[in-house]
Scaffold this motif. Structure first.
Motif, PDB file in Angstrom:
ATOM      1  N   UNK A   1       5.985 -13.038   7.782  1.00  9.65           N
ATOM      2  CA  UNK A   1       4.882 -13.323   6.531  1.00  9.65           C
ATOM      3  C   UNK A   1       5.394 -12.463   5.644  1.00  9.65           C
ATOM      4  N   UNK A   2       4.575 -13.484   4.032  1.00 12.96           N
ATOM      5  CA  UNK A   2       4.878 -13.582   2.855  1.00 12.96           C
ATOM      6  C   UNK A   2       3.685 -12.124   2.505  1.00 12.96           C
ATOM      7  N   UNK A   3       3.873 -11.325   2.186  1.00 10.32           N
ATOM      8  CA  UNK A   3       2.371  -9.832   2.269  1.00 10.32           C
ATOM      9  C   UNK A   3       2.517 -10.359   0.788  1.00 10.32           C
ATOM     10  N   UNK A   4       1.032 -10.454   0.279  1.00  9.73           N
ATOM     11  CA  UNK A   4       0.699  -8.823  -0.906  1.00  9.73           C
ATOM     12  C   UNK A   4       0.138  -7.790  -0.116  1.00  9.73           C
ATOM     13  N   UNK A   5      -0.197  -6.200  -1.330  1.00 11.55           N
ATOM     14  CA  UNK A   5      -0.991  -5.510  -0.597  1.00 11.55           C
ATOM     15  C   UNK A   5      -1.640  -5.278  -2.186  1.00 11.55           C
ATOM     16  N   UNK A   6      -3.216  -5.420  -1.887  1.00 10.07           N
ATOM     17  CA  UNK A   6      -3.455  -4.748  -3.000  1.00 10.07           C
ATOM     18  C   UNK A   6      -5.382  -3.826  -2.478  1.00 10.07           C
ATOM     19  N   UNK A   7      -5.152  -3.025  -3.777  1.00  9.93           N
ATOM     20  CA  UNK A   7      -5.846  -1.833  -4.065  1.00  9.93           C
ATOM     21  C   UNK A   7      -6.409  -1.287  -5.372  1.00  9.93           C
ATOM     22  N   UNK A   8      -7.984  -1.358  -4.893  1.00 13.72           N
ATOM     23  CA  UNK A   8      -8.975  -0.385  -6.673  1.00 13.72           C
ATOM     24  C   UNK A   8      -7.825   0.468  -6.844  1.00 13.72           C
ATOM     25  N   UNK A   9      -7.178   1.117  -6.319  1.00 16.04           N
ATOM     26  CA  UNK A   9      -5.824   2.765  -6.665  1.00 16.04           C
ATOM     27  C   UNK A   9      -5.006   1.762  -7.297  1.00 16.04           C
ATOM     28  N   UNK A  10      -4.542   2.387  -8.678  1.00 21.08           N
ATOM     29  CA  UNK A  10      -3.139   2.596  -9.352  1.00 21.08           C
ATOM     30  C   UNK A  10      -2.212   2.737  -8.231  1.00 21.08           C
ATOM     31  N   UNK A  11      -1.081   2.048  -8.303  1.00 20.24           N
ATOM     32  CA  UNK A  11       0.467   2.261  -7.247  1.00 20.24           C
ATOM     33  C   UNK A  11       0.813   3.620  -7.441  1.00 20.24           C
ATOM     34  N   UNK A  12       0.615   4.170  -8.963  1.00 20.28           N
ATOM     35  CA  UNK A  12       1.128   5.538  -9.059  1.00 20.28           C
ATOM     36  C   UNK A  12       0.363   6.952  -7.622  1.00 20.28           C
ATOM     37  N   UNK A  13      -1.496   6.201  -7.097  1.00 23.85           N
ATOM     38  CA  UNK A  13      -1.416   7.094  -6.194  1.00 23.85           C
ATOM     39  C   UNK A  13      -1.283   6.258  -4.399  1.00 23.85           C
ATOM     40  N   UNK A  14      -0.516   5.358  -4.964  1.00 22.23           N
ATOM     41  CA  UNK A  14       0.393   4.776  -3.514  1.00 22.23           C
ATOM     42  C   UNK A  14       0.932   6.350  -3.242  1.00 22.23           C
ATOM     43  N   UNK A  15       1.320   6.661  -3.579  1.00 22.11           N
ATOM     44  CA  UNK A  15       2.759   7.972  -2.541  1.00 22.11           C
ATOM     45  C   UNK A  15       3.711   6.598  -2.446  1.00 22.11           C
ATOM     46  N   UNK A  16       4.431   7.801  -1.668  1.00 19.06           N
ATOM     47  CA  UNK A  16       6.680   7.366  -1.182  1.00 19.06           C
ATOM     48  C   UNK A  16       6.189   5.618  -0.460  1.00 19.06           C
ATOM     49  N   UNK A  17       4.503   5.803  -0.003  1.00 17.83           N
ATOM     50  CA  UNK A  17       4.997   3.917   0.722  1.00 17.83           C
ATOM     51  C   UNK A  17       5.774   3.383   0.076  1.00 17.83           C
ATOM     52  N   UNK A  18       5.620   2.930  -1.805  1.00 16.68           N
ATOM     53  CA  UNK A  18       5.425   2.208  -2.076  1.00 16.68           C
ATOM     54  C   UNK A  18       7.207   1.808  -2.077  1.00 16.68           C
ATOM     55  N   UNK A  19       8.444   2.122  -2.741  1.00 20.95           N
ATOM     56  CA  UNK A  19       8.636   1.848  -2.971  1.00 20.95           C
ATOM     57  C   UNK A  19       9.984   0.741  -1.546  1.00 20.95           C
ATOM     58  N   UNK A  20       9.414   2.046  -0.362  1.00 24.53           N
ATOM     59  CA  UNK A  20       9.832   1.445   0.819  1.00 24.53           C
ATOM     60  C   UNK A  20       9.182   0.299   1.249  1.00 24.53           C
ATOM     61  N   UNK A  21       7.897  -0.363   1.031  1.00 23.52           N
ATOM     62  CA  UNK A  21       6.814  -0.963   1.140  1.00 23.52           C
ATOM     63  C   UNK A  21       7.979  -2.085   0.370  1.00 23.52           C
ATOM     64  N   UNK A  22       8.455  -1.750  -0.861  1.00 23.12           N
ATOM     65  CA  UNK A  22       9.000  -3.297  -1.872  1.00 23.12           C
ATOM     66  C   UNK A  22      10.026  -3.699  -1.589  1.00 23.12           C
ATOM     67  N   UNK A  23      11.183  -2.729  -0.802  1.00 24.74           N
ATOM     68  CA  UNK A  23      12.102  -2.553  -0.209  1.00 24.74           C
ATOM     69  C   UNK A  23      12.204  -3.941   0.606  1.00 24.74           C
ATOM     70  N   UNK A  24      10.995  -3.858   1.608  1.00 25.38           N
ATOM     71  CA  UNK A  24      10.882  -5.028   2.576  1.00 25.38           C
ATOM     72  C   UNK A  24      10.166  -6.233   1.993  1.00 25.38           C
ATOM     73  N   UNK A  25      10.138  -6.168   0.786  1.00 24.55           N
ATOM     74  CA  UNK A  25       9.582  -7.676   0.098  1.00 24.55           C
ATOM     75  C   UNK A  25       7.820  -7.718  -0.094  1.00 24.55           C
ATOM     76  N   UNK A  26       7.343  -6.203  -0.184  1.00 24.70           N
ATOM     77  CA  UNK A  26       6.657  -6.664  -0.131  1.00 24.70           C
ATOM     78  C   UNK A  26       5.656  -6.290  -1.242  1.00 24.70           C
ATOM     79  N   UNK A  27       5.011  -7.256  -1.170  1.00 26.96           N
ATOM     80  CA  UNK A  27       4.129  -7.207  -3.662  1.00 26.96           C
ATOM     81  C   UNK A  27       3.018  -6.542  -2.834  1.00 26.96           C
ATOM     82  N   UNK A  28       2.975  -5.297  -3.872  1.00 33.21           N
ATOM     83  CA  UNK A  28       2.252  -4.053  -4.086  1.00 33.21           C
ATOM     84  C   UNK A  28       0.926  -4.719  -5.499  1.00 33.21           C
ATOM     85  N   UNK A  29      -0.124  -4.599  -5.660  1.00 32.16           N
ATOM     86  CA  UNK A  29      -0.913  -4.549  -6.771  1.00 32.16           C
ATOM     87  C   UNK A  29      -2.015  -3.918  -6.393  1.00 32.16           C
ATOM     88  N   UNK A  30      -1.766  -3.382  -7.642  1.00 32.36           N
ATOM     89  CA  UNK A  30      -2.713  -2.105  -7.731  1.00 32.36           C
ATOM     90  C   UNK A  30      -3.618  -2.233  -8.749  1.00 32.36           C
TER      91      UNK A  30
END
Length: 452
Positions: A31-60
């Motif tokens: 799937x083409x996946x986007x993760x969206x949350x009210x929190x800013x990306x800085x609060x997502x912790x160490x998962x951000x880079x790992x998810x982006x490496x998988x090709x997942x878009x993150x929007x905080x």
């Protein structure tokens, strides 16, 4: 098994553990996946880079305009996000399916699934079932609303295992095709009405667990509650009930001080009630439910009895902490509603110094008055609902005081208690006014007790 997600555009709303697990799983499935949350990306912790490496878009930082659009194939929501939230409303208006990760994961799980829900006792019962099946060499994996998200284990659990899932009403509302092999409803009390709106909607969310069961599936039901018995009229599954109050023609029940089971015409005496290691009537019900589930899954009766005799509870659920100067301290931080607190308070025969209070959800706690009158010698109240609970104490003729912190509550409770008493944290309220979770609240209570 499951749906072909190759090239599907999926929006995952909520960057909590289950959201990230669902995003990873969906991405692995193409799937083409986007993760969206009210929190800013800085609060997502160490998962951000790992998810982006998988090709997942993150929007905080909020839900930008256009995050929900007609090109989406699916929205996977965090269970706690209400359906009134703008992105969910927008998706429903566009007729985009909105599900929770339970729906995605369950379709990929090759093992038979045990689904357990109820207002109270879910975690204790789920843990008991896991231990009973483990003792019986049935290789359970425990997940869901406890421990790991279903999406974390979906592709690892094998057909010769059992997947034991604790499921909340929030999770179940977002299911469509979900079909466990064994489905258990422990009880229904007025809870989470700030989310569901009405008791009927809350009940219907619990009933979703049984929506797709067939004749070779099993429904384990609390036969002492009419609202639970009613499931028998809406499911095609075989009914295998449990009861702490009635002798049943089939099911698990108490008779003459023993826990009995009748299944397929075979009568079994499992163990004396006095040998159950967990204290309290509510925990007896949990043991009966777990026994009914484990028997349905093929566990040997002696293994069920062995666990019931030795299992002493789950953290934050009437958890013994320490004895100081003859006073026993118990952590029941998981009691986030009045019914759960009533059960915990009533499980003690001695005088209780109660620490209670938390998020004010609008209730006035009238059901606590007789329990306070019978069991509580002093109330230490804190949080948004403190004044309402002090009013309950006044009606019951119980002394009370209000404090500003949990540390202070423990110190004041220790002063009020005498040798032979119990100090019990059983808040009757959610934790979110002062704490991130009931786990944090319970851990802080235990830390305060250990500093006495």
């Amino acid at each position: 098994m499951g749906v072909d997600y190759t090239g599907k555009k999926v929006l995952v709303l909520g960057a909590a553990r289950s959201g990230f697990a669902a995003a990873r799983l969906l991405r692995r499935l193409g799937a083409e996946v986007t993760v969206n949350d009210k929190k800013p990306l800085a609060e997502f912790g160490g998962d951000v880079e790992a998810l982006q490496t998988l090709g997942i878009e993150l929007i905080g930082g909020g839900h930008p305009e256009g995050i929900v659009h007609p090109g989406l194939d699916l929205v996977v929501k965090n269970p706690g996000i209400p359906y009134s939230a703008p992105p969910i409303s927008a998706a429903l208006a566009l007729e985009i399916p909105v599900v929770t990760e339970v729906e995605i994961a369950s379709a990929l799980i090759s093992a038979p699934i045990i689904g357990i829900t109820g207002s109270n006792g879910k975690t204790t019962t789920t843990t008991l079932v896991g231990k009973m099946l483990e003792a019986a060499d049935l290789h359970p994996v425990v997940a869901g609303n406890i421990g790991r998200a279903l999406s974390e284990v979906a592709t690892d659990v094998t057909a010769d295992q059992w997947l034991v899932a604790e499921l909340s009403s929030f999770q179940l509302m977002g299911t469509r095709e979900f079909r466990p092999k064994i489905a258990a409803l422990l009880n229904i009390y007025a809870a989470h009405l700030d989310y569901h709106g009405t008791l009927d909607e809350y009940r219907d969310a619990k009933y979703r667990l049984f929506a797709n069961l067939q004749g070779d599936d099993v429904a384990v039901l609390n036969w002492d509650q009419e609202i639970v018995r009613d499931v028998a009229g809406i499911t095609a599954a075989r009914i295998f009930p449990f009861s702490a109050k009635q002798v049943l023609e089939e099911g698990v029940f108490v008779k003459d001080g023993h826990i009995h089971a009748i299944r397929n015409g075979q009568s079994l005496s499992l163990l004396p009630v006095a040998d159950v290691a967990l204290r309290g009537e509510h925990n007896l019900e949990n043991v009966l439910a777990a026994a009914a589930i484990a028997l349905s899954a093929g566990a040997a009766p002696e293994k069920i009895a062995e666990v019931a005799c030795t299992f002493r509870g789950v953290e934050h659920r009437t958890e013994y902490v320490r004895t100081v100067d003859g006073v026993e301290y118990f952590n029941d931080s998981k009691a986030t509603n009045a019914e759960a607190a009533m059960r915990a308070i009533s499980s003690f025969t001695g005088s209780v110094v109660l620490i209670a209070g938390g998020l004010d959800r609008g209730t006035t706690f009238p059901e606590l008055v007789p329990v306070f009158r019978q069991h509580v010698k002093h109330l230490v109240a804190l949080g948004e609902a403190a004044d309402k609970l002090r009013h309950v104490a006044d009606l019951a003729g119980v002394s009370s005081e209000k404090v500003d912190s949990l540390d202070q509550a423990v110190r004041q409770a220790a002063q009020a208690a005498r040798s032979g008493d119990v100090v019990l944290l059983s808040p009757a309220c959610a934790s979110w006014d002062m704490f991130a979770s009931f786990e944090e609240r319970g851990s802080m209570f235990k830390k305060a007790v250990h500093t006495l």
